[in-house]
Design a protein around this motif. Structure first.
Motif, mmCIF file in Angstrom:
data_model
loop_
_atom_site.group_PDB
_atom_site.id
_atom_site.type_symbol
_atom_site.label_atom_id
_atom_site.label_comp_id
_atom_site.label_asym_id
_atom_site.label_seq_id
_atom_site.Cartn_x
_atom_site.Cartn_y
_atom_site.Cartn_z
ATOM 1 N N TYR A 29 7.336 5.821 -2.631
ATOM 2 C CA TYR A 29 7.531 6.383 -4.392
ATOM 3 C C TYR A 29 8.451 7.511 -4.008
ATOM 4 N N SER A 30 8.808 7.999 -3.486
ATOM 5 C CA SER A 30 9.630 8.712 -3.276
ATOM 6 C C SER A 30 10.661 8.239 -2.202
ATOM 7 N N SER A 31 10.663 9.401 -0.829
ATOM 8 C CA SER A 31 11.713 9.198 0.103
ATOM 9 C C SER A 31 12.411 7.771 0.313
ATOM 10 N N LEU A 32 11.863 6.917 -0.030
ATOM 11 C CA LEU A 32 12.474 5.020 0.127
ATOM 12 C C LEU A 32 12.647 4.694 -1.238
ATOM 13 N N ASN A 33 12.664 5.155 -2.352
ATOM 14 C CA ASN A 33 12.814 4.977 -3.866
ATOM 15 C C ASN A 33 13.874 4.564 -4.032
ATOM 16 N N SER A 34 14.809 4.937 -3.385
ATOM 17 C CA SER A 34 16.529 4.779 -4.037
ATOM 18 C C SER A 34 16.925 3.098 -2.982
ATOM 19 N N ASN A 35 15.933 2.488 -2.723
ATOM 20 C CA ASN A 35 16.038 1.305 -2.264
ATOM 21 C C ASN A 35 14.877 0.398 -2.969
ATOM 22 N N LYS A 36 15.882 -1.132 -2.677
ATOM 23 C CA LYS A 36 15.057 -2.161 -3.219
ATOM 24 C C LYS A 36 13.786 -2.653 -2.109
ATOM 25 N N ILE A 37 12.470 -1.716 -1.634
ATOM 26 C CA ILE A 37 11.992 -2.268 -0.620
ATOM 27 C C ILE A 37 11.247 -4.052 -0.407
ATOM 28 N N GLU A 38 11.909 -4.998 0.270
ATOM 29 C CA GLU A 38 11.946 -5.967 0.497
ATOM 30 C C GLU A 38 10.692 -6.087 1.406
ATOM 31 N N GLU A 39 9.972 -5.723 2.751
ATOM 32 C CA GLU A 39 9.412 -6.111 3.170
ATOM 33 C C GLU A 39 8.864 -4.954 3.788
ATOM 34 N N ILE A 40 7.045 -4.732 4.029
ATOM 35 C CA ILE A 40 6.053 -3.970 4.578
ATOM 36 C C ILE A 40 5.280 -4.822 5.338
ATOM 37 N N ILE A 41 5.225 -4.114 7.220
ATOM 38 C CA ILE A 41 4.625 -4.854 8.227
ATOM 39 C C ILE A 41 4.255 -3.544 8.443
ATOM 40 N N GLY A 42 2.523 -3.848 9.128
ATOM 41 C CA GLY A 42 1.752 -2.473 9.233
ATOM 42 C C GLY A 42 0.939 -3.336 10.846
ATOM 43 N N ILE A 43 0.738 -2.331 11.639
ATOM 44 C CA ILE A 43 -0.275 -2.045 11.929
ATOM 45 C C ILE A 43 -1.595 -1.525 11.423
ATOM 46 N N MET A 44 -2.109 -1.582 10.390
ATOM 47 C CA MET A 44 -3.160 -0.750 10.027
ATOM 48 C C MET A 44 -4.282 -0.468 10.030
ATOM 49 N N ASN A 45 -4.854 -0.895 11.043
ATOM 50 C CA ASN A 45 -6.006 -0.775 11.618
ATOM 51 C C ASN A 45 -6.469 -0.063 13.079
ATOM 52 N N GLY A 46 -6.544 0.358 13.465
ATOM 53 C CA GLY A 46 -7.019 1.493 14.417
ATOM 54 C C GLY A 46 -7.752 0.479 15.725
ATOM 55 N N THR A 47 -8.937 0.222 14.717
ATOM 56 C CA THR A 47 -10.098 -0.763 15.530
ATOM 57 C C THR A 47 -9.592 -2.174 16.365
ATOM 58 N N THR A 48 -8.865 -2.438 15.060
ATOM 59 C CA THR A 48 -8.591 -3.916 15.835
ATOM 60 C C THR A 48 -7.506 -3.945 16.567
ATOM 61 N N ASN A 49 -7.085 -3.142 16.524
ATOM 62 C CA ASN A 49 -5.409 -2.899 17.628
ATOM 63 C C ASN A 49 -6.404 -2.140 19.052
ATOM 64 N N PHE A 50 -7.270 -1.475 18.342
ATOM 65 C CA PHE A 50 -7.894 -0.888 19.927
ATOM 66 C C PHE A 50 -8.013 -2.304 20.748
ATOM 67 N N ILE A 51 -9.417 -2.734 19.688
ATOM 68 C CA ILE A 51 -9.667 -4.093 20.962
ATOM 69 C C ILE A 51 -8.741 -5.106 21.335
ATOM 70 N N LEU A 52 -7.628 -5.729 20.896
ATOM 71 C CA LEU A 52 -6.755 -5.873 21.051
ATOM 72 C C LEU A 52 -5.935 -6.300 21.699
ATOM 73 N N THR A 53 -5.539 -4.828 22.053
ATOM 74 C CA THR A 53 -4.294 -3.749 23.177
ATOM 75 C C THR A 53 -5.588 -3.860 24.427
#
Ligand code: NDP
Ligand code: HSE
Length: 428
Positions: free
Chosen positions: A144-168
Motif C-alpha cells: 500500500y506504500s512503496s509500490l502504490n504507484s503501480n497497478k499490481i498485476e501479480e503476487i506469487i509467494g512462498i509464504m509458508n516456511g513449514t511446507t517449504n522446509f518439507i518440500l526442500t
C-alpha cells in the motif's frame, strides 16, 4: 524525551521476541524517534507460566484485559496472541478507546482486515500488521506504500516456511513426505498440529491480505481456492526435477481484466526461477507491477526476532504517525472484488498415472483430453512391469475445472490402475 506506554497481548514466540528486540535495540529506536517505548502490560492466559520468564520487573503480567483497556496511559497495543475471536474483540475494543493496534494475527486480518481498518479509521487509531504476512519480510507495507504507484498485476509467494522446509527436504535430500514432516516438527517449524501449514490455509490467509492491499480489493480467506501438499509424493518431486522444475507450495494472486484469481496449491516452477531457489524455511514474495516490473522480497517468514522486527517497526510507524498528526488517516482505496471461480483459473498441468501396458490405452486417455479441448504438451511412458506402465503427461494451459472433469473421466477408464498425481505449473 517522550514516553509511550505499550501493552503486549501474548508472550509466546513473537511476544518474547518483541521484549528481546526492545532490549537489544531500544536505544537505537529511542534515538530515531526521540521517544522511549515502555511495555507496561503483558496479557497472557496463565500468569504463573511466566513467573520464570525473566521479564523486566517494570512489566505487569496480567490475565485480565480490563487492566489494559481501562488504562488511558496505554497508547499502543501489540496483539500477538493468535486466537481468532478473542483477539478480534480485543482489537475492536482498543480502537473504540482510541488505542492504535499492531498485530501479527493473519487469521483475524485475513477475515476482518477491512472492517477493522474502517473501525480504526472511525476512531482515529492506527492498525498495522506487517508481521501477519511472511514474518520479518517487509512486504505488507510495499503493497500500500512503496509500490502504490503501480497497478499490481501479480503476487506469487512462498509464504509458508513449514511446507517449504518439507518440500526442500523431499527435493534436495530425497526424504519422504513423512520423514520431512517429522524433521520439520523436530526443528520446531511445524506445529504439533501442522494442519494449517500443510493444508495451505496459512498461506491462503497471507495471500488474501496481500491481495486486499495490493489490488485495492475486498477479498478474504474464503475467496482463495486452497490445496495443500499432502498428496505430493517423491515420484512427483523426481519427475519435476527430471523435467527441469521444482515443486513449491505457491500462493498466487492475479489481477486480470476479467477478475481476480486467488489460489494456493503445490506447483511446478522452472528451476531457474528465483522462487524455485528459495529453500528450507525461507519465504519469498514475487510481485509484478505494471511499471516497476518484477520485484522479489526474500527472508525469514517466522521466528521470534524476525517477526518482532516487523512488529516493532510497525510500532515505530504508529509513533511517527502520532508525531505527524497522521494517526488513523492512512488513505485506503478498496472496491468490491470480482473473484474468478477456481475452475476458471487456467494453468498447464503435470499428470501422472499408472495404466495397463496394452494397445489402445494412450488413445483412450488422449481421446478424453481431446474431447475437452485440452492439448497435450509432452508425454513420457515407462514400463513399470510387463502389465503396467507409468505415464507422465504435461498439458497446456487449460481451465482447472475442465482438467479436473477430464481427470475424473480418465480415472474411470478400465485401463487406469492409479491416477497418482496432478500438479499445476506456474509459468512466470
Ligand atoms: P504462541 O502460541 O507462542 O503464544 C501465544 C501467546 O498468547 C501466549 O503467551 C498465550 O498465553 C497468549 N494467549 C493466547 N490466547 C490468549 C488469550 N485468549 N488470552 C490471553 N493470552 C492469550 O504464539 P506465537 O507467538 O507463535 O504467535 C502469535 C501470533 O503471531 C499468531 O497470530 C501467529 O500467527 C503470528 N505469527 C507468528 C509467527 C511465529 O514465528 N511464531 C510468525 C508470524 C506471525 P498462555 O501461554 O498463557 O496461553
Ligand atoms: N506457520 C507459519 C510458517 C509461520 O510455517 O510459515 C507463521 O506464519
Amino acid at each position: 524525551m517522550k514516553n509511550v506506554s505499550i501493552a503486549l497481548l501474548g508472550c509466546g514466540t513473537v511476544g518474547k521476541g518483541v521484549v528481546e528486540l526492545l532490549k537489544m535495540n531500544g536505544a537505537l529506536i529511542e534515538e530515531q524517534l526521540d521517544t522511549h517505548l515502555a511495555i507496561k502490560y503483558i496479557l497472557v492466559r496463565n500468569v504463573d507460566k511466566y513467573k520464570d520468564a525473566r521479564l523486566p520487573e517494570t512489566i505487569h503480567v496480567t490475565d485480565d484485559f480490563a487492566d489494559i483497556i481501562n488504562d488511558d496511559d496505554v497508547e499502543i497495543v501489540i496483539e500477538v496472541m493468535g486466537s481468532a475471536d478473542f483477539a478480534k474483540i480485543c482489537i475492536e475494543e482498543c480502537f473504540r478507546k482510541g488505542k492504535s493496534v499492531v498485530s501479527a494475527n493473519k487469521d483475524v486480518i485475513a477475515d476482518y482486515g477491512i472492517p477493522l481498518l474502517k473501525l480504526a479509521h472511525e476512531h482515529g487509531a492506527d492498525f498495522q500488521f506487517e508481521a501477519s504476512v511472511a514474518g520479518g519480510i517487509p512486504v505488507v507495507r510495499p503493497m500500500y506504500s512503496s509500490l502504490n504507484s503501480n497497478k499490481i498485476e501479480e503476487i506469487i509467494g512462498i509464504m509458508n516456511g513449514t511446507t517449504n522446509f518439507i518440500l526442500t527436504g523431499m527435493t534436495d535430500r530425497e526424504l519422504s513426505y513423512e520423514e520431512a514432516l517429522a524433521e520439520a516438527q523436530a526443528k520446531g517449524y511445524a506445529e504439533a498440529d501442522p494442519t494449517n501449514d500443510i493444508s495451505g490455509y496459512d498461506a491462503a490467509r497471507k495471500i488474501a491480505i496481500l491481495a486486499t492491499l495490493g489490488f485495492h480489493s475486498y477479498v478474504t480467506f474464503t475467496d482463495v481456492s486452497v490445496e495443500g501438499i499432502e498428496r505430493i509424493t517423491k515420484d512427483d518431486i523426481m519427475h519435476a526435477k527430471a523435467m527441469g522444475y521444482r515443486i513449491k507450495l505457491l500462493a498466487v494472486a492475479r489481477q486480470e481484466d476479467d477478475g481476480i484469481s486467488l489460489a494456493v496449491h503445490p506447483a511446478f516452477i522452472r528451476k531457474d526461477h528465483p522462487l524455485a531457489n528459495v529453500g528450507d524455511a525461507y519465504n519469498a514474495v514475487y510481485v509484478r507491477g505494471n511499471c516497476v516490473g518484477d520485484v522479489m522480497f526474500y527472508g525469514q517468514g517466522a521466528g521470534a526476532l524476525p517477526t518482532a522486527s516487523a512488529v516493532v517497526s510497525d510500532v515505530m510507524n504508529v509513533i511517527q504517525h502520532v508525531n505527524n498528526d497522521m494517526t488513523g488517516k492512512r488513505p485506503y482505496l478498496w472496491r468490491n472484488a470480482e473473484i474468478k471461480d477456481a475452475g476458471e483459473i487456467k494453468t498447464p498441468y503435470y499428470i501422472r498415472m499408472i495404466a495397463a501396458n496394452a494397445p489402445g490405452v494412450l488413445s483412450s486417455i488422449s481421446g478424453i483430453f481431446a474431447r475437452h479441448a485440452i492439448s497435450i504438451r509432452s508425454l513420457i511412458q515407462k514400463d513399470e512391469t510387463k502389465e503396467l506402465a507409468e505415464i507422465v503427461i504435461l498439458v497446456d494451459s487449460s481451465a482447472n475445472g475442465v482438467v479436473k472433469t477430464a481427470l475424473e473421466e480418465i480415472k474411470e477408464l478400465p485401463c487406469i490402475d492409479c491416477l497418482c498425481g496432478a500438479v499445476r505449473l506456474i509459468e512466470v
